[in-house]
Design a protein around this motif. Structure first.
Motif, PDB file in Angstrom:
ATOM      1  N   ALA A   1       0.860  -1.192   0.000  1.00 11.46           N
ATOM      2  CA  ALA A   1       0.000   0.000   0.000  1.00 11.46           C
ATOM      3  C   ALA A   1       0.894   1.240   0.000  1.00 11.46           C
ATOM      4  CB  ALA A   1      -0.944   0.006   1.192  1.00 11.46           C
ATOM      5  N   ALA A   2       1.519   1.514  -1.127  1.00 10.04           N
ATOM      6  CA  ALA A   2       2.534   2.567  -1.210  1.00 10.04           C
ATOM      7  C   ALA A   2       1.970   3.957  -0.960  1.00 10.04           C
ATOM      8  CB  ALA A   2       3.207   2.524  -2.585  1.00 10.04           C
ATOM      9  N   GLY A   3       0.694   4.178  -1.259  1.00 13.26           N
ATOM     10  CA  GLY A   3       0.116   5.512  -1.139  1.00 13.26           C
ATOM     11  C   GLY A   3      -0.582   5.777   0.176  1.00 13.26           C
ATOM     12  N   LEU A   4      -0.497   4.848   1.127  1.00 14.50           N
ATOM     13  CA  LEU A   4      -1.258   4.964   2.372  1.00 14.50           C
ATOM     14  C   LEU A   4      -0.790   6.155   3.202  1.00 14.50           C
ATOM     15  CD1 LEU A   4      -3.552   3.355   3.686  1.00 14.50           C
ATOM     16  CD2 LEU A   4      -1.818   2.235   5.106  1.00 14.50           C
ATOM     17  N   ALA A   5      -1.761   6.971   3.666  1.00 15.80           N
ATOM     18  CA  ALA A   5      -1.433   8.184   4.417  1.00 15.80           C
ATOM     19  C   ALA A   5      -2.095   8.239   5.786  1.00 15.80           C
ATOM     20  CB  ALA A   5      -1.820   9.419   3.610  1.00 15.80           C
ATOM     21  N   SER A   6      -3.132   7.430   6.045  1.00 16.26           N
ATOM     22  CA  SER A   6      -3.824   7.470   7.329  1.00 16.26           C
ATOM     23  C   SER A   6      -4.566   6.163   7.547  1.00 16.26           C
ATOM     24  CB  SER A   6      -4.791   8.660   7.403  1.00 16.26           C
ATOM     25  OG  SER A   6      -5.818   8.526   6.426  1.00 16.26           O
ATOM     26  N   SER A   7      -5.034   5.967   8.795  1.00 21.19           N
ATOM     27  CA  SER A   7      -5.740   4.717   9.096  1.00 21.19           C
ATOM     28  C   SER A   7      -6.613   4.890  10.320  1.00 21.19           C
ATOM     29  CB  SER A   7      -4.748   3.577   9.343  1.00 21.19           C
ATOM     30  OG  SER A   7      -4.168   3.705  10.628  1.00 21.19           O
ATOM     31  N   GLY A   8      -7.494   3.909  10.537  1.00 24.84           N
ATOM     32  CA  GLY A   8      -8.282   3.824  11.746  1.00 24.84           C
ATOM     33  C   GLY A   8      -7.554   3.000  12.789  1.00 24.84           C
ATOM     34  N   VAL A   9      -8.312   2.411  13.723  1.00 30.96           N
ATOM     35  CA  VAL A   9      -7.711   1.633  14.805  1.00 30.96           C
ATOM     36  C   VAL A   9      -7.836   0.139  14.528  1.00 30.96           C
ATOM     37  CG1 VAL A   9      -8.213   3.427  16.496  1.00 30.96           C
ATOM     38  CG2 VAL A   9      -9.853   1.577  16.158  1.00 30.96           C
ATOM     39  N   ASP A  10      -6.894  -0.621  15.087  1.00 31.65           N
ATOM     40  CA  ASP A  10      -6.911  -2.088  15.008  1.00 31.65           C
ATOM     41  C   ASP A  10      -7.115  -2.597  13.586  1.00 31.65           C
ATOM     42  OD1 ASP A  10      -6.402  -2.584  17.655  1.00 31.65           O
ATOM     43  OD2 ASP A  10      -8.499  -2.630  18.248  1.00 31.65           O
ATOM     44  N   VAL A  11      -6.492  -1.947  12.640  1.00 33.03           N
ATOM     45  CA  VAL A  11      -6.642  -2.320  11.226  1.00 33.03           C
ATOM     46  C   VAL A  11      -6.164  -3.741  10.983  1.00 33.03           C
ATOM     47  CG1 VAL A  11      -5.832  -1.836   8.881  1.00 33.03           C
ATOM     48  CG2 VAL A  11      -6.515   0.042  10.378  1.00 33.03           C
ATOM     49  N   PHE A  12      -5.021  -4.118  11.576  1.00 39.09           N
ATOM     50  CA  PHE A  12      -4.430  -5.435  11.337  1.00 39.09           C
ATOM     51  C   PHE A  12      -4.398  -6.295  12.605  1.00 39.09           C
ATOM     52  CE2 PHE A  12      -2.404  -2.619   8.170  1.00 39.09           C
ATOM     53  CZ  PHE A  12      -2.826  -3.253   7.014  1.00 39.09           C
ATOM     54  N   ALA A  13      -5.220  -5.981  13.583  1.00 35.54           N
ATOM     55  CA  ALA A  13      -5.232  -6.750  14.828  1.00 35.54           C
ATOM     56  C   ALA A  13      -5.541  -8.219  14.544  1.00 35.54           C
ATOM     57  CB  ALA A  13      -6.263  -6.181  15.793  1.00 35.54           C
ATOM     58  N   GLY A  14      -4.741  -9.109  15.127  1.00 35.33           N
ATOM     59  CA  GLY A  14      -4.956 -10.535  14.931  1.00 35.33           C
ATOM     60  C   GLY A  14      -4.338 -11.099  13.671  1.00 35.33           C
ATOM     61  N   THR A  15      -3.441 -10.335  13.029  1.00 36.64           N
ATOM     62  CA  THR A  15      -2.763 -10.816  11.818  1.00 36.64           C
ATOM     63  C   THR A  15      -1.269 -10.984  12.089  1.00 36.64           C
ATOM     64  OG1 THR A  15      -2.154  -8.642  10.919  1.00 36.64           O
ATOM     65  CG2 THR A  15      -4.387  -9.443  10.456  1.00 36.64           C
ATOM     66  N   PRO A  16      -0.593 -11.875  11.357  1.00 36.88           N
ATOM     67  CA  PRO A  16       0.863 -11.989  11.481  1.00 36.88           C
ATOM     68  C   PRO A  16       1.582 -10.716  11.038  1.00 36.88           C
ATOM     69  CG  PRO A  16      -0.063 -13.923  10.392  1.00 36.88           C
ATOM     70  CD  PRO A  16      -1.158 -12.914  10.472  1.00 36.88           C
TER      71      PRO A  16
END
Length: 409
Positions: A141-156
């Motif tokens: 995701a080269a263009g990613l500039a912001s995010s919410g919470v727990d986006v990848f929670a529970g992932t390796p």
């Protein structure tokens, strides 16, 4: 641990809520269209316009469409494919939409998903988007500039490095050092330090423009945070529950502070002990109104209002021009009856007037130059009316957000 998990779910969300949201989205997709209320020109009859809101692309991926901006958000995807590549554009209704975001819970609990390739056009991933994807290891995701919470929670993926960075976003610090200073160059810090009991001092590098929602929430031993001069925004609950945090220095570039950003910290307690009725931080953020006056005129130096008037006893409030009315700004202000914006308004965020059951009039003396969140007036009474100056610009978009009986010219 159970106690922590309970509080965390209360603060951000819950798995059951995610599942209900996904089910609701599916039902909306099957309905094929959504009807917006729209006010016609003053004095004319009200009419409804049907707009396509969802479409299905390749590989069983559904998108939410924004017809006004010609953008699309990945809404949900079918399980099964180990690798998913999202295109930069999607075609629907004879138009081409640019894919710019991934919606909340879009891929949640997709156990077969191992790899996701997002186009450079995607700049935001919302909360819980890949929650519980237990096989997910590779993300592009080269263009990613912001995010919410727990986006990848529970992932390796979220445990893959000491500093987990994707695009321009720091998602997680996995180290155990009490002093964290050699942070990679990013512009956005997600909930990277949330619940970290090891960190005591964090020095964010220059270039960081935003500290996201819950960035340091419940980091119980955090005492000091050095914020860079480049910082412009502090998100909701960013330092919520940091029971040891006593000192933060805010530069004049900080122009927005989210709801409950410092709740539960000694830092906020010290601010509340000050004699002034208004706590103004950074470059003009009204963090809290502590007085008991029924009429309040917000100073002209204020550029944004945090959750300053939550449960305040105010009845009438005047807001200066070019000011943003932030999330939960007047939440549960039980005596609030009238608000007047004394010039152009720079935006109104979600739940700004939630629970203001006595609010009857909101008046704008200038144009509307910012964005109106669809949940800005949630919780107001049926008699609530918005008045705008004749000929003022920026209110046309409101016709898709505020019903005809609430929009007056």
């Amino acid at each position: 641990m159970k106690k922590h998990e309970t509080v965390r779910n209360k603060l951000f969300s819950s798995q059951s809520f995610l599942k209900m949201t996904a089910l609701l989205c599916a039902l909306l997709i099957l309905s094929s269209c959504y009807v917006f209320p729209r006010a016609a020109d003053h004095g004319a009859a009200e009419e409804a316009v049907s707009l396509e809101k969802f479409c299905m692309g390749d590989n069983g991926i559904y998108y939410s469409l924004d017809n006004g901006n010609n953008t699309a958000s990945v809404l949900m995807a079918k399980e099964g494919a180990p690798s998913v590549t999202i295109p930069g554009t999607v075609a629907a209704n004879g138009k081409t939409y640019t894919v710019t975001s991934v919606s909340s819970g879009a891929f949640s609990e997709n156990v077969s998903l191992c790899e996701v390739i997002l186009p450079e056009t995607v700049t935001h991933i919302d909360s819980f988007a890949f929650f519980g994807c237990v096989s997910l290891e590779n993300i592009t995701a080269a263009g990613l500039a912001s995010s919410g919470v727990d986006v990848f929670a529970g992932t390796p993926f979220i445990t893959s490095e000491e500093f987990v960075v994707l695009g321009d976003v720091l998602f997680r610090y996995n180290g155990g050092s009490p002093l964290v200073k050699d942070i990679p160059e990013v512009s956005f810090v997600s909930d990277a330090f949330a619940w970290n009991s090891n960190v005591k001092t964090v020095i964010l590098p220059e270039g960081v423009k935003a500290v996201g929602d819950g960035a340091f929430a419940f980091a119980e031993n955090l005492r000091t945070v050095n914020l860079p001069f480049s910082l412009e925004k502090i998100g909701n609950e960013a330092f919520f529950g940091c029971v040891s945090l006593d000192e933060i220095s805010l530069a004049v570039n900080v122009l927005e502070i989210g709801e409950n950003a410092f709740s539960g910290t000694p830092y906020l307690s010290r601010l509340l002990d000050a004699p002034e009725d208004m706590i103004i931080l950074g470059g003009g953020v009204l963090l809290r109104y502590k007085g008991d006056d029924s009429f309040v005129s917000v100073p002209s130096c204020v550029v944004s209002i945090s959750d300053a008037f939550t449960a305040a006893p105010v009845s009438v409030v005047e807001i200066p021009e070019n000011c943003v009315i932030g999330q939960g700004a007047f939440r549960n202000a039980y005596n609030l009856t009238r608000v007047c914006v004394k010039g152009d308004c720079a935006g109104i965020e979600a739940f700004a007037f939630d629970g203001c059951e006595k609010l009857s009039v909101l008046t704008f003396e200038g144009s509307f130059t910012g964005e109106l969140d669809s949940a800005a007036f949630l919780g107001t009474s049926k008699s609530f009316t918005v008045y705008v100056k004749s000929g003022a610009a920026g209110f046309e978009e409101w016709r898709n957000t505020v019903s005809a009986d609430k929009l007056s010219k």
